[in-house]
Design a protein around this motif. Structure first.
Motif, mmCIF file in Angstrom:
data_model
loop_
_atom_site.group_PDB
_atom_site.id
_atom_site.type_symbol
_atom_site.label_atom_id
_atom_site.label_comp_id
_atom_site.label_asym_id
_atom_site.label_seq_id
_atom_site.Cartn_x
_atom_site.Cartn_y
_atom_site.Cartn_z
ATOM 1 N N CYS A 126 49.086 71.217 32.631
ATOM 2 C CA CYS A 126 49.144 71.867 31.322
ATOM 3 C C CYS A 126 49.443 70.919 30.180
ATOM 4 O O CYS A 126 49.412 71.329 29.021
ATOM 5 C CB CYS A 126 50.227 72.944 31.342
ATOM 6 S SG CYS A 126 51.889 72.239 31.471
ATOM 7 N N SER A 127 49.789 69.671 30.487
ATOM 8 C CA SER A 127 50.332 68.808 29.437
ATOM 9 C C SER A 127 50.308 67.361 29.922
ATOM 10 O O SER A 127 50.149 67.101 31.114
ATOM 11 C CB SER A 127 51.777 69.202 29.149
ATOM 12 O OG SER A 127 52.510 69.198 30.363
ATOM 13 N N ASP A 128 50.495 66.438 28.987
ATOM 14 C CA ASP A 128 50.599 65.029 29.383
ATOM 15 C C ASP A 128 51.787 64.819 30.321
ATOM 16 O O ASP A 128 51.719 64.022 31.254
ATOM 17 C CB ASP A 128 50.756 64.141 28.141
ATOM 18 C CG ASP A 128 49.477 64.107 27.305
ATOM 19 O OD1 ASP A 128 48.399 64.413 27.866
ATOM 20 O OD2 ASP A 128 49.563 63.792 26.101
ATOM 21 N N GLY A 129 52.888 65.548 30.056
ATOM 22 C CA GLY A 129 54.076 65.400 30.900
ATOM 23 C C GLY A 129 53.799 65.807 32.342
ATOM 24 O O GLY A 129 54.096 65.071 33.284
ATOM 25 N N CYS A 130 53.222 66.998 32.529
ATOM 26 C CA CYS A 130 52.947 67.464 33.896
ATOM 27 C C CYS A 130 51.873 66.603 34.556
ATOM 28 O O CYS A 130 51.949 66.327 35.756
ATOM 29 C CB CYS A 130 52.570 68.946 33.892
ATOM 30 S SG CYS A 130 54.013 70.049 33.727
ATOM 31 N N GLN A 131 50.878 66.151 33.794
ATOM 32 C CA GLN A 131 49.842 65.289 34.390
ATOM 33 C C GLN A 131 50.459 63.968 34.859
ATOM 34 O O GLN A 131 50.153 63.475 35.944
ATOM 35 C CB GLN A 131 48.722 65.007 33.388
ATOM 36 C CG GLN A 131 47.593 64.205 34.023
ATOM 37 C CD GLN A 131 46.449 63.904 33.057
ATOM 38 O OE1 GLN A 131 46.669 63.636 31.877
ATOM 39 N NE2 GLN A 131 45.228 63.958 33.547
ATOM 40 N N TRP A 132 51.357 63.412 34.062
ATOM 41 C CA TRP A 132 52.004 62.155 34.435
ATOM 42 C C TRP A 132 52.808 62.331 35.724
ATOM 43 O O TRP A 132 52.784 61.487 36.623
ATOM 44 C CB TRP A 132 52.901 61.686 33.273
ATOM 45 C CG TRP A 132 53.637 60.425 33.573
ATOM 46 C CD1 TRP A 132 53.149 59.152 33.501
ATOM 47 C CD2 TRP A 132 55.001 60.305 34.018
ATOM 48 N NE1 TRP A 132 54.130 58.256 33.866
ATOM 49 C CE2 TRP A 132 55.264 58.931 34.182
ATOM 50 C CE3 TRP A 132 56.018 61.225 34.288
ATOM 51 C CZ2 TRP A 132 56.517 58.451 34.607
ATOM 52 C CZ3 TRP A 132 57.254 60.759 34.712
ATOM 53 C CH2 TRP A 132 57.496 59.399 34.867
ATOM 54 N N ILE A 133 53.494 63.457 35.837
ATOM 55 C CA ILE A 133 54.284 63.723 37.050
ATOM 56 C C ILE A 133 53.358 63.860 38.257
ATOM 57 O O ILE A 133 53.638 63.327 39.338
ATOM 58 C CB ILE A 133 55.149 64.991 36.863
ATOM 59 C CG1 ILE A 133 56.229 64.717 35.819
ATOM 60 C CG2 ILE A 133 55.771 65.429 38.177
ATOM 61 C CD1 ILE A 133 56.949 65.969 35.306
ATOM 62 N N PHE A 134 52.228 64.553 38.071
ATOM 63 C CA PHE A 134 51.278 64.700 39.185
ATOM 64 C C PHE A 134 50.752 63.336 39.628
ATOM 65 O O PHE A 134 50.734 63.017 40.817
ATOM 66 C CB PHE A 134 50.105 65.602 38.786
ATOM 67 C CG PHE A 134 49.080 65.718 39.884
ATOM 68 C CD1 PHE A 134 49.282 66.598 40.937
ATOM 69 C CD2 PHE A 134 47.938 64.920 39.880
ATOM 70 C CE1 PHE A 134 48.364 66.681 41.978
ATOM 71 C CE2 PHE A 134 47.011 65.001 40.929
ATOM 72 C CZ PHE A 134 47.221 65.888 41.972
ATOM 73 N N GLU A 135 50.333 62.542 38.670
ATOM 74 C CA GLU A 135 49.666 61.281 39.035
ATOM 75 C C GLU A 135 50.647 60.247 39.575
ATOM 76 O O GLU A 135 50.249 59.293 40.237
ATOM 77 C CB GLU A 135 48.873 60.756 37.833
ATOM 78 C CG GLU A 135 47.723 61.729 37.522
ATOM 79 C CD GLU A 135 46.743 61.247 36.467
ATOM 80 O OE1 GLU A 135 47.081 60.277 35.752
ATOM 81 O OE2 GLU A 135 45.659 61.852 36.373
ATOM 82 N N ARG A 136 51.921 60.455 39.332
ATOM 83 C CA ARG A 136 52.936 59.555 39.878
ATOM 84 C C ARG A 136 53.122 59.794 41.382
ATOM 85 O O ARG A 136 53.357 58.847 42.129
ATOM 86 C CB ARG A 136 54.244 59.834 39.133
ATOM 87 C CG ARG A 136 55.303 58.811 39.320
ATOM 88 C CD ARG A 136 56.507 59.122 38.426
ATOM 89 N NE ARG A 136 57.671 58.481 38.995
ATOM 90 C CZ ARG A 136 58.504 59.058 39.832
ATOM 91 N NH1 ARG A 136 58.353 60.322 40.163
ATOM 92 N NH2 ARG A 136 59.521 58.381 40.337
#
Lengths: 106, 508
Positions: B435-445
């Motif tokens: 939903c957001s840059d924050g959640c995408q960053w957490i996923f890709e980490r």
């Protein structure tokens, strides 16, 4: 970055395509209509014709907004790319795969 | 008659030392690594476990005595409230929807925290942090119990208060808090400390709990306010533990700093996203609102944390969380976007919702001059028109969810409140939406971890939630007729009107 763990960390995805057999998940977003909080998620046959999908799946969902006019639906995009004139082609032939995001305006 | 001198009472500091640190021992027939197998694999280095400062220096006997006194006071309030039919003095029955969200969403987290602090009380290597974790574990269990006892009083009269524990495991909106705790509990012990003790309990606890407790006091809910007070002194101890944990880890080894920074980046965003439910509650679910989400966010987060705490942490090389500016940019939108979900989907929830009234919308306009009248008022007015014609819009289907926060994908681009924010990642040939840059960053980490997310919508479509139809899923959720839907005309509202007009029989 890999997950730090004490053992080999390898697990399948909880929503991988094979779990849905001949069906797949598709998301549909009515752009610019704030009556619906978000895009909808549907489970539909991969082979379903696009026109049928719009009529039998998208229509009943969008119709809960009394201002919905099926004739005005257009400007379809798949994962951000314009869809052209999809007509009766099956979803998968149009590049609409598992967990694809479809967007339209109306 | 011989007179014996009174036994010398040890000073508190000495008693504490004897009863906690001195009870530690060196293992003789297993290695330290066998005894404490989980404290090295995350990459955090601890050179001296005795460097842990104990801010409270509690002993077990003092701790239990103090907690027992607080319990006595709380249960006296609960008895008085129950005997005097105190629930009739609430501002309105619709207020209880906020408390339903609390017992379904928050109370089970107290229990989860109890479990995991018990694990830390066994597996942290130093005796002082082990003892601090033990106290917190007992606190969390007590909070869970006092909340159940407090809130279950309402179960006699109102819908939505039964089956909360089952609901927490199954219902779609409750996967938001549940998945956050599952993520923390499946991380290592140090990541858990940063996630729950620091990011959750320190950074955001005031934002999460104060609105519920002030909301309770403003709306005549004395029992909930009392358990809030009863838990408050524990919470300040937990916040101190969170701060001590982060300072201890940062002081032990310079190599810990980048590891801790990434955890702060991840867990700020996760805890902040979960707090979106509280934002919706504050701005839309309290008949007598206390303060807006925006005001609370500015006071408790921007002023106190960004203005007060992070300048101190800069000394250790820690900067504010990675996506903090995105959170600030959302403060005029968050509650409106999230309450829309609850309003769209309350046919499948164990609470009811309603479109805000004219007077409530005036309050929202005052609180959100930059956004409310332009973006949200017109939509609520449309709902009013539809309802005036006998309709009620519910979302006829299931929503697209974010792979990380599990909230329906309602959030908008930070510079455009009218444009939904979609982020997409590919992993092992599969598409994942966030939903957001924050959640995408957490996923890709850590994609290997989050591809396993139990997304309620996808689970329903896989046939794992009782069946394909809405009634079957609701039955599997434990939601009964009348728990859900529109507030106006609901059983809760009808009973409320009957009781106040003197017609109804209570508690039957």
């Amino acid at each position: 970055m890999a997950v730090k763990a004490l053992y080999s960390y390898d697990f399948p995805s909880a929503d991988r395509a094979e779990l849905f057999g001949d069906d797949q998940l598709v998301y549909v977003h009515w752009e610019g209509n704030p009556v619906f909080c978000s895009a909808a998620c549907f489970r539909v046959p991969k082979a379903m014709a696009f026109a049928e999908f719009v009529e039998t799946v998208v229509g009943p969902w969008a119709g809960s907004d009394p201002d919905f006019d099926p004739a005005s639906v257009g400007d379809w995009r798949v994962n951000g790319q314009p869809l052209g004139a999809p007509g009766d082609a099956p979803l998968t032939e149009l590049g609409i795969g598992h967990k694809a995001l479809l967007q339209f305006t109306a | 008659m011989t007179q014996t001198a009174p036994r010398r009472k040890l000073p508190l500091k000495e008693r504490y030392s004897l009863l906690t640190r001195d009870l530690d021992w060196e293992p003789s027939y297993v290695t330290k690594e066998q005894l404490f197998p989980y404290t090295s694999y995350e990459g955090v280095k601890i050179h001296d476990w005795d460097g842990w400062e104990d801010p409270f220096r509690l002993t077990v006997d003092a701790y239990y005595k103090y907690q027992a006194e607080k319990d006595k006071r709380l249960y006296a309030v609960l008895d008085g409230f129950a005997q005097s039919q105190g629930h009739l003095g609430l501002a309105d029955a619709s207020y209880l929807n906020a408390i339903k969200l609390f017992i379904q969403g928050v109370t089970p987290l107290e229990y989860a925290a109890h479990r995991h602090f018990a694990y830390l009380a066994r597996f942290l290597e130093g005796p002082a942090p082990r003892f601090a974790a033990l106290c917190q574990s007992v606190d969390e269990l007590r909070h869970c119990q006092t909340q159940i006892h407090t809130i279950s009083n309402y179960n006699k009269y109102y819908g939505g208060f039964h089956s909360w524990s089952k609901m927490h495991d199954r219902v779609w909106y409750l996967s938001v808090p549940k998945s956050l705790f599952d993520d923390a509990m499946t991380a290592g012990p140090f990541e858990f400390l940063i996630s729950i003790s620091f990011s959750f309990e320190y950074l955001l606890t005031n934002l999460l709990f104060v609105p519920f407790m002030s909301g309770a006091s403003f709306n005549g809910d004395m029992p909930t306010m009392s358990f809030g007070f009863s838990a408050q002194s524990d919470e300040s101890r937990h916040m101190t533990l969170g701060l001590e944990a982060i300072k201890f880890l940062l002081e032990q080894d310079e190599g810990n700093v980048p590891i801790i920074q990434e955890w702060i980046d991840k867990w700020f965003w996760r805890a902040y996203r979960m707090s979106a439910l509280v934002a919706g509650m504050m701005d839309y679910m309290l008949p007598k609102p206390v303060m807006s989400w925006k005001e609370a966010f500015e006071l408790y987060f921007e002023d106190q944390m960004l203005g007060g705490l992070f300048p101190d942490l800069e000394f250790y090389g820690i900067r504010p969380p990675k996506h903090v500016q995105d959170a600030i940019a959302e403060k005029d939108k968050l509650s409106h976007e999230v309450y829309k979900i609850l309003h769209n989907f309350s046919f499948a929830a164990a609470f009811t919702t309603q479109a805000p009234s004219e007077s409530h919308m005036r309050w929202l306009s005052e609180q959100y001059p930059a956004t409310f009248d332009q973006y949200y008022r017109p939509v609520w007015e449309k709902h009013h028109r539809i309802e005036a014609g006998g309709g009620r819009v519910f979302f006829q289907g299931l929503p697209q969810l974010c792979q990380i926060c599990q909230i329906p994908m309602v959030f908008t681009e930070k510079d455009d409140p009218a444009k939904t924010s979609f982020r997409t990642s590919e992993f092992r040939g599969e598409t994942f939406h966030t939903c957001s840059d924050g959640c995408q960053w957490i996923f890709e980490r850590e994609p290997e971890k989050f591809v396993q997310a139990w997304l309620p919508v996808h689970q329903i479509y896989q046939g794992n939630c009782g069946g394909p139809s809405v009634p079957e899923v609701l039955e599997w959720y434990g939601i009964q007729d009348g728990d859900n839907g529109e507030y106006k005309g609901s059983p809760d509202q009808q009973s409320w009107v009957d009781w106040h007009s003197g017609d109804g029989e209570q508690g039957v």
